[in-house]
Design a protein around this motif. Structure first.
Motif: not given
Ligand SMILES: [Cu+2]
Length: 684
Positions: A137-150
């Motif tokens: 459906e989509n790709l969610q790419i979160q880089t370093a500073t927002a990347g630890f939420m999950s």
């Protein structure tokens, strides 16, 4: 979206016309195209809704949509074109993704929010292989500073969201069938997806079959052991409970066999994954808790390596691996008031891993050992992000996460084996902490800048803790784990600027990460090798410091309604505490595409260029990689025949038949030479 209550009665013709318009407007590209009612437009709406959690979302989603328009592209090909992502290649299949050069245990690779751990000690099976573009459906790419939420991670998160059944065209089977052929590997790609809905129920099924032979490289040579064959199938059912609530069940299976890894001494006999989940989703824009979902899931992977097809192997080995994970998570979004929002997530998972090796030495009894001694990782985490709109131009986001992670050896055999190295206990408990602050400022109608800082931590992987003579064919060393490793930490800063005008956008980001207790392998000469011909043994240790920094840029430019220009550039560099370059870092790389699409015909020219990489780490088995440039051309044609949309795509990749490899390609195995492809799609 999806809810039967929000559907207008629309004629088939209108849907067809809208899908056509959409196909040629490159989904998210033209903001003037709304509203378009189609399966794909619901995706875009959803994409816009998730923009709250990350810095770079809009530009990134536009790029993903642009590269997805190529029907022949695999998920790996789409990923590799995004400026934040690079892929470490050991074979045609199963490339290992990295975000800004962070990889393995430094990043999260999630399938629809679910954790999946590969079952291969040689990293042949990253979770990205389980999602076909048809399921995505989509790709969610979160880089370093927002990347630890999950999940606690120092390098970010890739989440592949699985496509959902929809309620359009009730009581009617709709879908897409596609078929393709590529010349370089004489590969076939067949896929189908079907959707059916009735009353409160909607169902979606999809299947993909890929068959690749050995491909030929730029000088016409056949690359042995580069073949693979796989099927992927999925089934989803959705039940609309009331206007705001639905339940969903997803099943996904992936079976690969005869998968060659030319850069490794072994191939894969078979690799099987089964992924299942059950979830509930609630959405009510007028409520404080306006979005909420909960999911339980389980997955299981069976992996068996195979060396029987390799010539001249000194000794035959059996190397199976198993991975089993189950878990649950819940995510909520709260609108506290017009200016404040809160995102919350709680999750837990449990992963069991085991891998073994049996060596058959001629004339001797088989020798059996655990390469991953039976171990279980339990993880419990909570995260929160608070978003505050300070004024009309200034936005603040504060995010935090903590994880409690336990690792245990779960069989006597495993404990006995690890005790050889003199560790009284190999079990551990760790509490991980992550925190970030992000500030976004709209300087003018056209310019937006954002700055963020973050502190994050990650747990060592099972290989780093318990790995037992894991052979790395790139540097030729056997690797041994170390249960006493410290967690790896990172302090990072990110600066990003975006310039928008009309439908055009330029974005530039710079990032810097300081890493502490960086985990790497160093030679330990007190051990003797297990693998015949190995250079020695390396043990995982923490080195005090390392750093990674770099930049990414993208330009999305629409000089005329029928023309799109998309260009991305990236550069990353890294060094350890002694100033040596970190391994597996791509040099400067640029991809530029120009697409011309008047009406229902399109033509696209694509140039790809990378500079020479001479910042290399010789101890990690690296050598200098020369630069290269490639040119690809793609065509598309759409028409309606008997009320069915027919899409025809074709093209030539690597037109000049260059022989080249990327710096992250193990063993300097050349990539495919000139590749002609044709792809046919019919919408039912
Ligand atoms: Cu493997």
């Amino acid at each position: 979206m999806g809810s039967p209550t929000c559907l207008n009665p629309i004629t088939m013709k209108k849907v067809l016309a809208n899908i056509l318009v959409l196909t040629f407007s490159l989904a998210g590209f033209s903001q003037t195209q709304q509203p378009v009612i189609s399966e794909d437009s619901s995706r875009i709406v959803e994409l816009k809704e998730v923009t709250v959690t990350t810095i770079q979302k809009p530009a990134q989603q536009q790029l993903i949509n642009f590269f997805r328009a190529n029907n022949s592209a695999t998920l790996e090909e789409i990923l590799s074109r995004l400026p934040e992502i690079s892929l470490l290649r050991r074979g045609t299949y199963g490339m290992e993704p990295s975000i800004r050069s962070f990889t393995g245990g430094q990043i999260n690779v999630l399938v629809d929010g679910m954790r999946i751990h590969g079952a291969c000690t040689d990293k042949m099976d990253p979770a990205t292989i389980y999602i076909e573009p048809i399921n995505l459906e989509n790709l969610q790419i979160q880089t370093a500073t927002a990347g630890f939420m999950s999940g606690s991670a120092i390098g970010g998160t890739i989440n592949m969201k699985i496509a959902e059944p929809d309620f359009l065209d009730a009581n009617k089977v709709t879908g897409v069938i596609s078929s393709g052929f590529q010349t370089a590997a004489k590969s076939f790609y067949e896929s189908a997806r079907l959707n059916y809905s009735t009353g409160r129920w909607a169902f979606r099924a999809s299947g993909t079959y890929r068959n690749n032979k050995n491909y030929r490289s730029g000088d016409g040579e056949e690359v042995n052991f580069s073949q693979y064959e796989k099927i992927n199938y999925s089934f989803s059912a959705k039940y609309q409970y009331d206007q705001n609530t639905y339940l969903k069940a997803d099943l996904l299976g992936d079976d690969g066999w005869n998968i060659g890894y030319p850069a490794l001494p072994m191939d894969v006999g078979y690799a099987k994954a089964r992924i299942a989940s059950l979830s509930i989703h609630r959405e009510n824009p007028s409520k404080l808790l306006y979005k909420w979902q909960a999911k339980i899931y389980g997955n299981k992977i069976d992996h068996a390596m195979d060396d029987t097809k390799r010539p001249n192997i000194p000794m035959h080995m059996d190397m199976p691996g198993w991975s089993k994970t189950y878990g649950a998570y819940s995510e909520a979004e709260l609108k506290i008031n017009q200016k404040q929002r809160l995102l919350l997530r709680a999750d837990g998972s449990s992963t069991f891993l085991k891998a073994s090796m049996t060596m058959y030495q001629p004339g001797e009894l088989p020798m059996y050992m655990l390469t991953w001694p039976d171990n279980r990782k339990n993880q419990y985490g909570i995260s929160a992000a608070w978003l505050l709109q300070i004024d009309s131009t200034l936005k603040l986001q504060v995010s935090g996460r903590t994880d409690l992670i336990t690792y245990n050896l779960v069989s006597q055999e495993a404990k006995d084996q690890v005790s050889i190295f003199g560790y009284p206990s190999a079990n551990r408990n760790d509490l991980l902490k992550n925190l970030s602050v992000l500030l976004t400022k709209k300087i003018s109608q056209k310019i937006k800048i954002s700055a963020s800082i973050a502190y994050s931590e990650r747990i060592p992987t099972a290989s780093e803790l318990y790995g037992f003579y894991l052979f790395n064919s790139n540097d030729g060393y056997d690797y041994i784990g170390n249960p006493k490793l410290n967690i790896e930490k990172s302090l990072q800063a990110d600066l990003s600027a975006m310039y928008n005008w009309k439908n055009n956008r330029v974005q530039l980001s710079y990032f810097y990460s300081s890493l502490f207790d960086y985990i790497t392998g160093i030679i330990n000469s007190s051990f003797s090798t297990m693998t015949i011909g190995a250079n020695g043994v390396k043990e995982f240790i923490n080195i005090p410091e390392a750093s990674v920094s770099g930049m990414e840029g993208s330009v999305i430019f629409k000089p005329a309604p029928a023309i799109d220009v998309v260009s991305t550039i990236r550069y990353t560099t890294g060094k350890d505490n002694k100033g040596n370059p970190l391994p597996f870092i791509l040099p400067l790389k640029n991809t530029t595409s120009v697409r011309y699409q008047p009406k229902n015909f399109s033509v696209q020219l694509e140039a790809e260029a990378a500079s020479k990489q001479d910042h290399i780490n010789i101890e990690a088995g690296e050598d200098i990689t020369t630069g290269y440039s490639l040119l690809h051309i793609r065509f598309g044609y759409n028409t309606i025949i008997f009320k069915n949309i027919i899409e025809l795509q074709g093209g030539v990749e690597n037109i000049f038949d260059r022989k080249y490899h990327e710096h992250l390609d193990w063993g300097n195995i050349p990539r495919p030479g000139r590749n002609m492809y044709i792809q046919f799609r019919i919408h039912l």
